[in-house]
Design an enzyme around this catalytic site. Sequence first.
Site, mmCIF file in Angstrom:
data_model
loop_
_atom_site.group_PDB
_atom_site.id
_atom_site.type_symbol
_atom_site.label_atom_id
_atom_site.label_comp_id
_atom_site.label_asym_id
_atom_site.label_seq_id
_atom_site.Cartn_x
_atom_site.Cartn_y
_atom_site.Cartn_z
ATOM 1 N N ASP A 1 0.831 -1.198 0.000
ATOM 2 C CA ASP A 1 0.000 0.000 0.000
ATOM 3 C C ASP A 1 0.871 1.254 0.000
ATOM 4 O OD1 ASP A 1 -2.748 1.158 0.416
ATOM 5 O OD2 ASP A 1 -1.780 1.950 2.211
ATOM 6 N N GLU B 1 14.793 -15.508 -0.287
ATOM 7 C CA GLU B 1 15.158 -16.606 0.608
ATOM 8 C C GLU B 1 14.099 -17.704 0.642
ATOM 9 O OE1 GLU B 1 15.779 -14.913 4.420
ATOM 10 O OE2 GLU B 1 17.164 -13.366 3.697
#
Length: 548
Positions: free
Chosen positions: A216, A263
């Site tokens: 956002d 990751e």
Amino acid sequence: MTDATTQSAAPATTTGDEWWRSAVIYQIYPRSFADASGDGIGDLAGIAARLPQVAELGVDAIWLSPFYRSPQKDAGYDVSDYRDVDPIFGTLDDFDRMLDKAHELGLRVIVDLVPNHSSDQHAWFQEALAAGPGSQARTRYIFRDGKGVDGELPPNNWQSVFGGPAWTRVPDGQWYLHLFDASQPDFDWDNPEVGDMFVDVLRFWLDRGVDGFRVDVAHGNAKAAGLPDVDAEMAEAGSMESPYFGQEHVHEIYRRWHTVLEEYEGDRVLCAEAWVSPLEKMARFVRPDEMHQAFNFVYLETPWDAKRLRPVIDESIEVFGAVGAPPTWVLSNHDTIRHRTRLALVPPPPHGAGIGPTSISKADPVVSLRRGRAATALMLALPGGAYLYQGEELGLPEVTAIDALQRQDPTFARTQGELWGRDGCRVPIPWEADAPAYGFNDSGASWLPQPAEWARLARDAQEGVAGSTLEMYRRALALREQFGLARGTLEWLDVGPTALAFRNGDVTVVANLGHDAVDVPRGEILLTSSPLDAASLSADDVVWVRTV
């Protein structure tokens, strides 16, 4: 029709096979999607129960607007705890069950993240208020002394996007910045504690199994050094090009986030809500080491006009492709007038103004439905990713008949009703024509009033009905997948100034954005946005043809 130019979704050397490059992602606004508890507000259990119908539509993923713990001053975009579910939506266990259900159905799940500001009830902000001026706790937010003899004037002239000043004074005399509602204080991203906290939040949800984040106000975290004034015209408009939006050093934040997502297995995705222009500036958010998608708001804001749409499409494909990213098309969301209505409004209202019962802007219901369906048929044939907003597959219009006392968008309150706000696109959607609240729940309660016309637009009233908007969406999404349009190449064809036509692989698409009929190319008719009139395409119609 003769060949004109060719555009690809991305250079061949940079195109990968990541799922998000071609995905259609369906936005769920939790409080308005499905309500299992019957309290009138949608919840996670309701979402889980309706997910099979989302999967049947033919989309690849869902994006959930905020469901975090929140006072709900701005429908959950005022977050008080980023690692918990608000009780009105359920519990963390409900979230996990919903996530598992989505993954069982083959749907990936993207969740909203709100890093520009928190709720004023967040523990950090409460600590900052208690600690007082000069404290370390206040450096997590943007507190400043005021101007004037006694500091009685705001630190600068910035205006809130929701209307009124962007500063509020606290009892000890200092002011804090809130680019949105006063209950949403802005974080100070110059403080490394803020960045570290959000990395922890990313890991919390990634560890639970989410597939990515819609970010956002992604263009708002970084502010210009010194917080300089803006000119009066820019300040009054709450401009998206200013010292508080679109600063270049915002990109450092998302480079760090990119490394966190790398990751994890499964091509996790970051999508930017970045209201910046030109498109070249928007494309900076999706460079290879930053985000993966950015909503194409320039496309969303382009009127239904062939001469204006074609260059936007060309530029989008070019600038996103130049950084190895797909364009990400969108027509509707929880912040904008539903595109079925918006594209037919006369006169068109300013962006962000909304419409209400006394608005001078009106949309003919027949023209608006026809144009809304046509716009979707055009968008879903373009190469790249796409987002759909809940209810658009039912042809829902913007709801204007919401009484002032029923409106809940802070924009309406902060502007004393001058701006109608966003409630009209957030009305709970209809599932069953003859059920209480049209199947939104079993109790009939609804946090915003549902209009009577919702009955004929309900999902069960359209399912299996030839020519319905729901079936048009299903057909378009199936064909998009079948013919690989999302990973295709756009080749323009010349059909005159008021129409658009292109080939994408084996599919030729013609969109009539003018008044005069346009010829339909020979071949197998795959999709029409409205019933065809013989071999011609009427105004506000789109056709997909498999050419022979």
